[in-house]
Structures are given as C-alpha cells and as structure tokens.
Write an enzyme that holds these catalytic residues in place. Structure first.
Site, mmCIF file in Angstrom:
data_model
loop_
_atom_site.group_PDB
_atom_site.id
_atom_site.type_symbol
_atom_site.label_atom_id
_atom_site.label_comp_id
_atom_site.label_asym_id
_atom_site.label_seq_id
_atom_site.Cartn_x
_atom_site.Cartn_y
_atom_site.Cartn_z
ATOM 1 C CD GLU A 167 -3.463 -2.420 7.496
ATOM 2 O OE1 GLU A 167 -2.404 -2.764 6.960
ATOM 3 O OE2 GLU A 167 -3.982 -1.317 7.311
ATOM 4 N N GLY A 187 2.711 2.210 10.501
ATOM 5 C CA GLY A 187 3.675 3.269 10.269
ATOM 6 C C GLY A 187 4.404 3.721 11.523
ATOM 7 C CB SER A 199 5.465 -1.962 11.727
ATOM 8 O OG SER A 199 5.059 -0.608 11.938
ATOM 9 N N GLY A 233 2.856 -1.185 4.192
ATOM 10 C CA GLY A 233 2.993 0.215 3.819
ATOM 11 C C GLY A 233 4.439 0.558 3.494
ATOM 12 C CG ASN A 248 -1.648 1.296 1.417
ATOM 13 O OD1 ASN A 248 -1.863 2.036 0.446
ATOM 14 N ND2 ASN A 248 -2.048 1.600 2.638
ATOM 15 C CD1 TRP A 249 3.837 1.204 -2.697
ATOM 16 C CD2 TRP A 249 3.673 2.180 -4.706
ATOM 17 N NE1 TRP A 249 4.655 0.528 -3.563
ATOM 18 C CE2 TRP A 249 4.576 1.103 -4.802
ATOM 19 C CE3 TRP A 249 3.407 2.934 -5.850
ATOM 20 C CZ2 TRP A 249 5.225 0.773 -5.987
ATOM 21 C CZ3 TRP A 249 4.040 2.608 -7.025
ATOM 22 C CH2 TRP A 249 4.940 1.532 -7.094
ATOM 23 C CE LYS A 250 0.590 3.597 4.688
ATOM 24 N NZ LYS A 250 0.406 3.747 6.106
ATOM 25 C CD GLU A 278 -2.641 5.747 6.438
ATOM 26 O OE1 GLU A 278 -2.614 5.794 5.196
ATOM 27 O OE2 GLU A 278 -1.741 5.215 7.115
ATOM 28 C CG HIS A 328 -5.478 2.116 5.047
ATOM 29 N ND1 HIS A 328 -5.013 3.068 5.908
ATOM 30 C CD2 HIS A 328 -4.492 1.192 4.927
ATOM 31 C CE1 HIS A 328 -3.788 2.732 6.296
ATOM 32 N NE2 HIS A 328 -3.447 1.602 5.725
HETATM 33 C C1 PEP Z 1 -0.516 0.132 5.880
HETATM 34 O O1 PEP Z 1 -0.369 1.177 5.275
HETATM 35 O O2 PEP Z 1 -1.545 -0.533 5.723
HETATM 36 C C2 PEP Z 1 0.553 -0.316 6.781
HETATM 37 C C3 PEP Z 1 0.384 -1.431 7.446
HETATM 38 O O3 PEP Z 1 1.654 0.498 6.868
HETATM 39 P P1 PEP Z 1 3.091 0.097 7.539
HETATM 40 O O4 PEP Z 1 3.484 -1.228 6.952
HETATM 41 O O5 PEP Z 1 4.015 1.210 7.105
HETATM 42 O O6 PEP Z 1 2.883 0.030 8.998
#
Ligand code: PEP
Length: 251
Positions: free
Chosen positions: A167, A173, A213, A234, A9-11, A97, A95
């Site tokens: 998640e 993040g 993470s 992410g 997931n590049w956001k 976010e 998500h």
């Molecule tokens: C995500 O964006 O869904 C995510 C899990 O990010 P990260 O791996 O950076 O924690």
C-alpha cells in the site's frame, strides 16, 4: 495457484446496525464470486454481530488490529484469542494508519504478526512507502527493510499462508492510485525479495495484494497484473454494491 483475496478495511466506520446491514446485503451480492476469497476487516465491536450474519456464506471476517500478548493489563487492547472468538480468519497488521498515527514500529508489528500466526489467524501485513520516499529513491530499501523486520523469525511455512498488502501511503484514501504497472513493479520486487529471503516456492505461494484507492472502475486492470493477488480496499468497501463489484471483477 494463488486465489485472489479481496479484503475490505472499514477503518473507524459503521455502528453495529450499519455493519450488519452492509454484510447482509454483501453476502447476497458476492454469493457467486468465482475463485476469489472475500473478507471484511471491521471495527472490533461489530465483529460478533457480523459473524452471525456471514456464517455459512463466502464472506470471511478480519480484525483491523490486535495486540500480541495473550491477556493481561493492556487497557484498550484485543488479544489474538478474542479476535478469533468473534469469528475472524484474518487480522490486518501494520496498516500505515497504525504506523503513522499510532506510532507502531516494525518490531512491535513483528510480534503481532507472530502472535497472529501462533493463534491460527491469517495476518495481512501492510507495507509501503511515502511519496517522499518514492521520490527520493529509497523506495526499494524501505520495502526490503519492512519485509526483513516484519518477517524476522517467521518460518517459510507460515509465510506461504500469510498475506502481504503493498500500500503506497500516497495512494491511500487520496483517490491517487498507483498505475497497474507501478503496483506490479513493486509487488514483483516484493516477491523476488521473499524468494531471496526464503525460496522460490514460498515466493510463489504468498498472496500479495495491492491497496490504495482501488475502485470498481480500476480493479480489472490492477487484477490483470500477474503478481497482484487481490486488493485491500478502504473507501470502496463501505458500500455493498461497490465492494461487490470489486469482488466480482472477473464477471
Ligand atoms: C486502506 O485503507 O488500506 C486503503 C487502501 O484505503 P483506500 O482504498 O480508501 O485508499
């Protein structure tokens, strides 16, 4: 047997040129991935160009979000057909976010989920708790509520083919990963909840990822858990080398 899905997931990261260069490198690095599905969910403006690069490879594409209506006066939004037309197989729905920053609620996310299914896209529905919810003991109720609301009106056949991503918001993040045992405990609970909402076959078919993470150094122990069917990644999906190590966790 459930095939794990490693999805990036590049956001809000990468221009078209950067996106094309990354997937060009990635497709070579994951060409020999065994029994793992691979996807990159990218900003919508990059997907058309990325699709030309990944065509014929084992890298699939996904959108990070979409609207549920087919067309109309919804400035700034993307329809399911638009997402499909640029080569997407997947779409992330809900998500944290989107929920927290953009105020998307479970009712809207349920409409998005159904629109994805109706348009032959595989939704990756994200659910998870805040640290406060975990510490105050409402974690299991929160998960149950998100499943009931998110999957309302969705038939078992569609649930079998979709993807859930657990998640924990406190692990996204932040560099704080749930321990493999913590992730397994909740993902097992999610599977049991799906069994009680639907049936055992549906619960055994649906893929449930962990996200929060995930990095090359911790993916192996996460994937050793029996109920975890891949990861939503992410930060570590932004570079081809680190994401390919996650995809190739079983090598
Ligand atoms: C995500 O964006 O869904 C995510 C899990 O990010 P990260 O791996 O950076 O924690």
């Amino acid at each position: 047997m459930r095939i794990p899905l490693m999805a990036g997931n590049w956001k809000m990261n990468k221009t078209v040129d950067e996106a094309v260069a990354m997937v060009n490198e990635l497709k070579g690095l994951v060409a020999d991935a065994d029994d793992v599905d691979v996807a990159i969910c990218a900003p919508a403006v990059n997907l058309y160009a990325m699709n030309e690069v990944v065509e014929g490879s084992n890298v699939d594409l996904g959108a990070e979000n979409m609207y549920w209506r087919d067309s109309g006066a919804y400035t700034g939004e993307l329809s399911p057909a638009m997402v499909k037309s640029v080569g997407c197989k997947y779409v992330i729905v809900g998500h944290s976010e989107r929920r927290e920053i953009f105020g998307e609620n479970d009712e809207l996310l349920n409409l998005k989920l159904k629109a994805a299914i109706d348009n032959d896209l595989t939704p990756i529905l994200c659910i998870g708790e805040t640290l406060e919810e975990r510490e105050s003991g409402v974690l299991f109720e929160k998960i149950k509520f998100q499943l009931a609301a998110g999957l309302s009106g969705v038939q078992a056949e569609a649930v079998k083919d979709m993807v859930l991503a657990y998640e924990p918001i406190w692990a996204i993040g932040t560099g704080k990963t749930a321990t493999p045992e913590q992730a397994e405990e909740i993902i097992k609970f999610i599977r049991q909840t799906i069994a009680s909402m639907y049936d055992a076959e549906t619960a055994q078919s649906i893929r449930i990822q962990y996200g929060g993470s995930v990095k090359p150094h911790n993916v192996k122990e996460i994937m050793a858990q029996p109920n975890i069917d891949g990861a939503l990644v992410g930060g570590a999906s932004l570079e081809a080398e680190s994401f390919s190590k996650i995809v190739n966790f079983n090598k």
